[in-house]
Design a protein around this motif. Sequence first.
Motif, PDB file in Angstrom:
ATOM      1  N   TYR A   1      24.538  27.616  31.006  1.00 53.33           N
ATOM      2  CA  TYR A   1      24.372  28.998  31.638  1.00 53.33           C
ATOM      3  C   TYR A   1      23.321  29.897  30.878  1.00 53.33           C
ATOM      4  O   TYR A   1      23.477  31.005  30.203  1.00 53.33           O
TER       5      TYR A   1
ATOM      6  N   ARG B   1      26.281  34.948  26.998  1.00 56.59           N
ATOM      7  CA  ARG B   1      26.401  34.022  28.110  1.00 56.59           C
ATOM      8  C   ARG B   1      27.790  33.737  28.091  1.00 56.59           C
ATOM      9  O   ARG B   1      28.472  33.169  29.279  1.00 56.59           O
TER      10      ARG B   1
ATOM     11  N   GLN C   1      29.716  36.237  29.934  1.00 52.73           N
ATOM     12  CA  GLN C   1      29.328  36.012  31.865  1.00 52.73           C
ATOM     13  C   GLN C   1      30.185  35.084  32.253  1.00 52.73           C
ATOM     14  O   GLN C   1      30.933  35.117  33.352  1.00 52.73           O
TER      15      GLN C   1
ATOM     16  N   HIS D   1      33.876  36.220  32.386  1.00 52.42           N
ATOM     17  CA  HIS D   1      34.080  37.048  33.337  1.00 52.42           C
ATOM     18  C   HIS D   1      34.289  36.496  34.863  1.00 52.42           C
ATOM     19  O   HIS D   1      34.763  37.065  35.841  1.00 52.42           O
ATOM     20  N   HIS D   2      33.647  35.307  34.931  1.00 52.06           N
ATOM     21  CA  HIS D   2      33.364  34.849  36.303  1.00 52.06           C
ATOM     22  C   HIS D   2      33.989  33.183  36.311  1.00 52.06           C
ATOM     23  O   HIS D   2      33.435  32.421  36.978  1.00 52.06           O
TER      24      HIS D   2
ATOM     25  N   GLN E   1      28.521  40.282  35.584  1.00 59.52           N
ATOM     26  CA  GLN E   1      28.304  40.533  34.045  1.00 59.52           C
ATOM     27  C   GLN E   1      27.085  39.801  33.739  1.00 59.52           C
ATOM     28  O   GLN E   1      26.485  40.261  32.507  1.00 59.52           O
ATOM     29  N   THR E   2      26.318  39.158  34.355  1.00 56.36           N
ATOM     30  CA  THR E   2      24.896  38.458  33.845  1.00 56.36           C
ATOM     31  C   THR E   2      23.846  39.802  34.373  1.00 56.36           C
ATOM     32  O   THR E   2      22.936  39.953  33.454  1.00 56.36           O
TER      33      THR E   2
ATOM     34  N   SER F   1      24.326  41.934  31.255  1.00 56.07           N
ATOM     35  CA  SER F   1      23.406  41.530  30.121  1.00 56.07           C
ATOM     36  C   SER F   1      21.839  41.890  30.341  1.00 56.07           C
ATOM     37  O   SER F   1      21.286  42.379  29.471  1.00 56.07           O
TER      38      SER F   1
END
Lengths: 384, 384
Positions: free
Chosen positions: A10, A55, A58, A61-62, A218-219, A222
């Motif tokens: 990731y 990471r 992220q 969340h997904h 979410q990425t 970040s």
Amino acid sequence: MRAVGVVAEYNPFHNGHAYHLTMARQVADADVVIAVMSGNFVQRGEAAIFDKWARADQALHHGADVVIELPFHWAVQPAHLFAQGALTLLAALQIPTMVFGAEHPQVDFTALAEQSVNDTRAFKRFDQTYATLFNAQLEAKTGFRLDQPNDILSFSYAMANQQLKRPLVLMPIQRLGADYHEQVLSQQQFASATAVRKAMLTPTDQTVRQLADLVPKQTLASFSQQPAIAGWTPQLWHLLRHTLVVTPVTELANVYQMSEGLEYRLKAAAEENDTWPDFLTAIKTKRYTYSRLLRVCLYTVMHATTAEMVPGQSEYLRLLGFTSAGQRWLNEAKKRFMFPLITRFDRKLKQTTLNLDYRAGTVYEMLTGQAQDFRHNPLRVVTK
Amino acid sequence: MRAVGVVAEYNPFHNGHAYHLTMARQVADADVVIAVMSGNFVQRGEAAIFDKWARADQALHHGADVVIELPFHWAVQPAHLFAQGALTLLAALQIPTMVFGAEHPQVDFTALAEQSVNDTRAFKRFDQTYATLFNAQLEAKTGFRLDQPNDILSFSYAMANQQLKRPLVLMPIQRLGADYHEQVLSQQQFASATAVRKAMLTPTDQTVRQLADLVPKQTLASFSQQPAIAGWTPQLWHLLRHTLVVTPVTELANVYQMSEGLEYRLKAAAEENDTWPDFLTAIKTKRYTYSRLLRVCLYTVMHATTAEMVPGQSEYLRLLGFTSAGQRWLNEAKKRFMFPLITRFDRKLKQTTLNLDYRAGTVYEMLTGQAQDFRHNPLRVVTK
């Protein structure tokens, strides 16, 4: 609860990863998806673009429900050891099934692995993948040519599973989207992590607009909240250069994989080159791949010795985070785990089992200023 | 030609140093003044504010005719070894006389040194100066109290001369101007190097105006041309912290003066503190002076071992620069030098005799981006 396992870096988490998690849940008919993810340094011998907490966040969340860290001693290794480490952890978590993407998921990787000579020499090679070693033989026997990166990784998983006496059912699925090595952002919904990293490290108005189509929320969060770290930041290079310049070759030779006089080559190049690109050009020969060299450079920065990096030492399951469903699964499953579950980093762990991860964390902390191990509880992501 | 020797750090060169050079020439009735000067790191265990080339240039423009580098293994040592190194080099240059500033130049330091017990224990102490060790005894015997910094250094020179069987005639002169430790710029023509450094590192309009009255032209030129380096820059601290965090205590124990468990103390403090001031506070105890600790920190950064730092190894005379008169003297005197005169840094010297200086130079280079050893010929300053 039924769990399915996935293995990933990731770096960073993108739409292709989200798709993979959805599919993993679906094909395995799973209630929770458990991801084993590299920590702050990745297989190719580089710092990850975001730290392991960002990471993991992220991923949680997904589509992932639990994220377990693949320790430095497994994560920063050639593909066959990376695969062995990841499957060792999934097996210790007592997860029955693993899903991974391949260019040719119709290939029976398990059967291919069985057919392959159980050649122990392979474990002593750090420059070539199984694929390269066995390809001619494989192609002659089976007609299938292993030359796509995810096919090769899939084959590594199958070989590792074989060596561990097949604790997992392996389910390859179709890998979608961009070419693994693609450097330019594709116009589609899927781009390679390489292209996403490039866009994040040297952003233009255009690439930043495109990113929103290629990575999930979410990425993007970040990306806007913390600095994206180049694989080898100038600062990481300075730590390496300093170490190589001041340490005598007799001590450098104790670093894992520093063999065949590589310590002389690296030291001379560090003395003569003051930028990372010049240094890299100076150390490259046909004998070593870039990945092998980058990993040796990271081992040098971490002062990682052979004793610390060889498989078979005391293993553990470092929990980085979980969702609500992940928490339910952990409560139910943890009594069956075969390695200790680490939820809190303490002084004793720092000085013993987790010392190498601690050093790697501190070095990453020096690059970003973000606390890595102490002062960090596992992430809890509340999901519906 | 008649030569007189002086010993200095010139960190940086100020009006007091220019005065000292003028007086040295005068009192010794000398044609040329030969300065032995610390390299890029100074006695207190810090990086010099300007590199050795800039500082040699300052001195050559304002009264010195030849500058010879005091190597790291002598320069970064407690006062008695610093003095021993400096006098060893002046003696090897066959210079008959040495001039130095003292608060009480009327004191016969040579006689004081003769009277002092020739106690070899003193050489094993790294925390206390001769003065502290012998003060009570001295005061009782002679009525004179050694408690001013330049008196103490003068006494160290006298002791070193005594131990070397008195190759030099010592001529103390009155030290003028500000207190050695003074932090605030004085309004007079002379300020301490400490105050000048402070003004250069955190300049205000007012201090910059004052500097012009306190340092000569060539020092102002360095100040406007290149960055002034803090004793411990954030980057130097990062190199130290990284080394302490990743290196096992068993290896740290090989560093010169890393004794009595200091390696554990330094490692723990590096793990727990991310700024230099916090780290320093954490390591300080009554047992060790700051100077002792700073030097051990520098030895750690340079990976300096006991074998490299002990006196009596192969010595050399590293020429940093000369004036026209200095060149004439060198041509005439060099055949009598007792150690090899090094004018060019080459690969062989790098790997052998000058390896520690080379490492120190490379570390300094990483802090400033300025080439230190290779690509550097001795400076030639044309004088009338």
